[in-house]
Design a protein around this motif. Sequence first.
Motif, PDB file in Angstrom:
ATOM      1  N   ARG A 270       0.840  -1.198   0.000  1.00  0.00           N
ATOM      2  CA  ARG A 270       0.000   0.000   0.000  1.00  0.00           C
ATOM      3  C   ARG A 270       0.876   1.250   0.000  1.00  0.00           C
ATOM      4  O   ARG A 270       2.040   1.202   0.407  1.00  0.00           O
ATOM      5  CB  ARG A 270      -0.900   0.013   1.245  1.00  0.00           C
ATOM      6  CG  ARG A 270      -1.938  -1.108   1.276  1.00  0.00           C
ATOM      7  CD  ARG A 270      -2.653  -1.120   2.597  1.00  0.00           C
ATOM      8  NE  ARG A 270      -1.682  -1.126   3.712  1.00  0.00           N
ATOM      9  CZ  ARG A 270      -1.968  -0.806   4.954  1.00  0.00           C
ATOM     10  NH1 ARG A 270      -3.189  -0.419   5.277  1.00  0.00           N
ATOM     11  NH2 ARG A 270      -1.055  -0.863   5.899  1.00  0.00           N
ATOM     12  N   LEU A 271       0.291   2.351  -0.417  1.00  0.00           N
ATOM     13  CA  LEU A 271       1.018   3.630  -0.497  1.00  0.00           C
ATOM     14  C   LEU A 271       1.676   3.985   0.837  1.00  0.00           C
ATOM     15  O   LEU A 271       2.845   4.369   0.899  1.00  0.00           O
ATOM     16  CB  LEU A 271       0.038   4.733  -0.914  1.00  0.00           C
ATOM     17  CG  LEU A 271       0.632   6.104  -1.205  1.00  0.00           C
ATOM     18  CD1 LEU A 271       1.459   6.085  -2.475  1.00  0.00           C
ATOM     19  CD2 LEU A 271      -0.459   7.155  -1.308  1.00  0.00           C
ATOM     20  N   GLU A 272       0.893   3.815   1.926  1.00  0.00           N
ATOM     21  CA  GLU A 272       1.406   4.214   3.250  1.00  0.00           C
ATOM     22  C   GLU A 272       2.486   3.260   3.784  1.00  0.00           C
ATOM     23  O   GLU A 272       3.128   3.570   4.783  1.00  0.00           O
ATOM     24  CB  GLU A 272       0.270   4.390   4.261  1.00  0.00           C
ATOM     25  CG  GLU A 272      -0.637   3.195   4.414  1.00  0.00           C
ATOM     26  CD  GLU A 272      -1.861   3.268   3.489  1.00  0.00           C
ATOM     27  OE1 GLU A 272      -1.689   3.692   2.325  1.00  0.00           O
ATOM     28  OE2 GLU A 272      -2.959   2.878   3.936  1.00  0.00           O
ATOM     29  N   ASP A 273       2.673   2.139   3.108  1.00  0.00           N
ATOM     30  CA  ASP A 273       3.777   1.248   3.491  1.00  0.00           C
ATOM     31  C   ASP A 273       5.103   1.764   2.936  1.00  0.00           C
ATOM     32  O   ASP A 273       6.174   1.375   3.401  1.00  0.00           O
ATOM     33  CB  ASP A 273       3.532  -0.170   2.964  1.00  0.00           C
ATOM     34  CG  ASP A 273       2.334  -0.827   3.633  1.00  0.00           C
ATOM     35  OD1 ASP A 273       2.058  -0.486   4.801  1.00  0.00           O
ATOM     36  OD2 ASP A 273       1.661  -1.653   2.980  1.00  0.00           O
ATOM     37  N   VAL A 274       5.027   2.604   1.943  1.00  0.00           N
ATOM     38  CA  VAL A 274       6.242   3.135   1.308  1.00  0.00           C
ATOM     39  C   VAL A 274       6.486   4.594   1.708  1.00  0.00           C
ATOM     40  O   VAL A 274       7.617   4.986   1.980  1.00  0.00           O
ATOM     41  CB  VAL A 274       6.146   3.042  -0.236  1.00  0.00           C
ATOM     42  CG1 VAL A 274       7.456   3.482  -0.879  1.00  0.00           C
ATOM     43  CG2 VAL A 274       5.787   1.633  -0.675  1.00  0.00           C
ATOM     44  N   PHE A 275       5.396   5.379   1.755  1.00  0.00           N
ATOM     45  CA  PHE A 275       5.551   6.816   2.022  1.00  0.00           C
ATOM     46  C   PHE A 275       4.918   7.197   3.371  1.00  0.00           C
ATOM     47  O   PHE A 275       3.878   6.677   3.732  1.00  0.00           O
ATOM     48  CB  PHE A 275       4.893   7.636   0.911  1.00  0.00           C
ATOM     49  CG  PHE A 275       5.568   7.458  -0.414  1.00  0.00           C
ATOM     50  CD1 PHE A 275       6.700   8.195  -0.740  1.00  0.00           C
ATOM     51  CD2 PHE A 275       5.083   6.555  -1.332  1.00  0.00           C
ATOM     52  CE1 PHE A 275       7.338   8.022  -1.957  1.00  0.00           C
ATOM     53  CE2 PHE A 275       5.705   6.376  -2.558  1.00  0.00           C
ATOM     54  CZ  PHE A 275       6.836   7.115  -2.866  1.00  0.00           C
ATOM     55  N   GLU A 276       5.595   8.132   4.051  1.00  0.00           N
ATOM     56  CA  GLU A 276       5.063   8.643   5.316  1.00  0.00           C
ATOM     57  C   GLU A 276       5.166  10.152   5.345  1.00  0.00           C
ATOM     58  O   GLU A 276       6.064  10.725   4.726  1.00  0.00           O
ATOM     59  CB  GLU A 276       5.865   8.072   6.492  1.00  0.00           C
ATOM     60  CG  GLU A 276       5.379   6.693   6.937  1.00  0.00           C
ATOM     61  CD  GLU A 276       6.119   6.229   8.178  1.00  0.00           C
ATOM     62  OE1 GLU A 276       6.203   7.043   9.124  1.00  0.00           O
ATOM     63  OE2 GLU A 276       6.616   5.101   8.162  1.00  0.00           O
ATOM     64  N   TYR A 277       4.237  10.758   6.094  1.00  0.00           N
ATOM     65  CA  TYR A 277       4.287  12.207   6.274  1.00  0.00           C
ATOM     66  C   TYR A 277       4.267  12.472   7.774  1.00  0.00           C
ATOM     67  O   TYR A 277       3.461  11.878   8.480  1.00  0.00           O
ATOM     68  CB  TYR A 277       3.074  12.861   5.593  1.00  0.00           C
ATOM     69  CG  TYR A 277       3.196  14.358   5.496  1.00  0.00           C
ATOM     70  CD1 TYR A 277       4.048  14.943   4.563  1.00  0.00           C
ATOM     71  CD2 TYR A 277       2.464  15.198   6.338  1.00  0.00           C
ATOM     72  CE1 TYR A 277       4.180  16.315   4.467  1.00  0.00           C
ATOM     73  CE2 TYR A 277       2.596  16.578   6.253  1.00  0.00           C
ATOM     74  CZ  TYR A 277       3.451  17.134   5.316  1.00  0.00           C
ATOM     75  OH  TYR A 277       3.585  18.496   5.238  1.00  0.00           O
TER      76      TYR A 277
END
Lengths: 136, 71
Positions: free
Chosen positions: B61-68
């Motif tokens: 998932r997107l949030e597994d790769v990118f964090e804010y």
Amino acid sequence: MVFHERAAWAGLIAAVVTVGVYIWLLPRADAWVGPMLWAIGTGIAVSILITILWGIAAGIRDREAATASDLRDRDISRYGGRAEYVVLVIAGLVVIVLCALGAEGFWVANAMFAGFVLAAVIGGLARVIAYRRGLA
Amino acid sequence: MVKPTRVTNSIRAHREQQGITQAELARRIGVTRQTLLAIEGEKYSPTLELAFQIAREFGVRLEDVFEYPGA
């Protein structure tokens, strides 16, 4: 180094060469027109020459990557273009003011020339810094 | 002064885990290796579409790769 970053460096070098040629020729000439045209012409030629030679050198190392560009290049190009635009608008305003004051052609032309060179330097620096340090 | 992105990512970890080179991943998502390098080094925020493409390449998932930060 991608094509657009090489072009940014070439533009920066050409801008410095343009100013150098103009400053060198101006005191040796009777009028400003010749030195300015020679400086602009030399700057364009230097920019083209650097782009071609650097492109050939990059192409020998990696042919496909030498001309590749993507959305990051477009973002950085836009970012540099905005910086250039601001300088050009200021230069344009200075030219209008000089004309309104009845300044001689020498000052009007040189104000615009300085604007072009400054825009090229600031836009080029903005692009190079964005490539090196990052772009949000 | 240019501010680098606040988005953090684990692209390198995912890449190394799956044995994908930078050049290969860059080719798959249609960017230059320099752009992938800038994204990995958190010097450039990918577009939402590109971020989804990267996550899809890893099968996560997107949030597994990118964090804010703060999210």
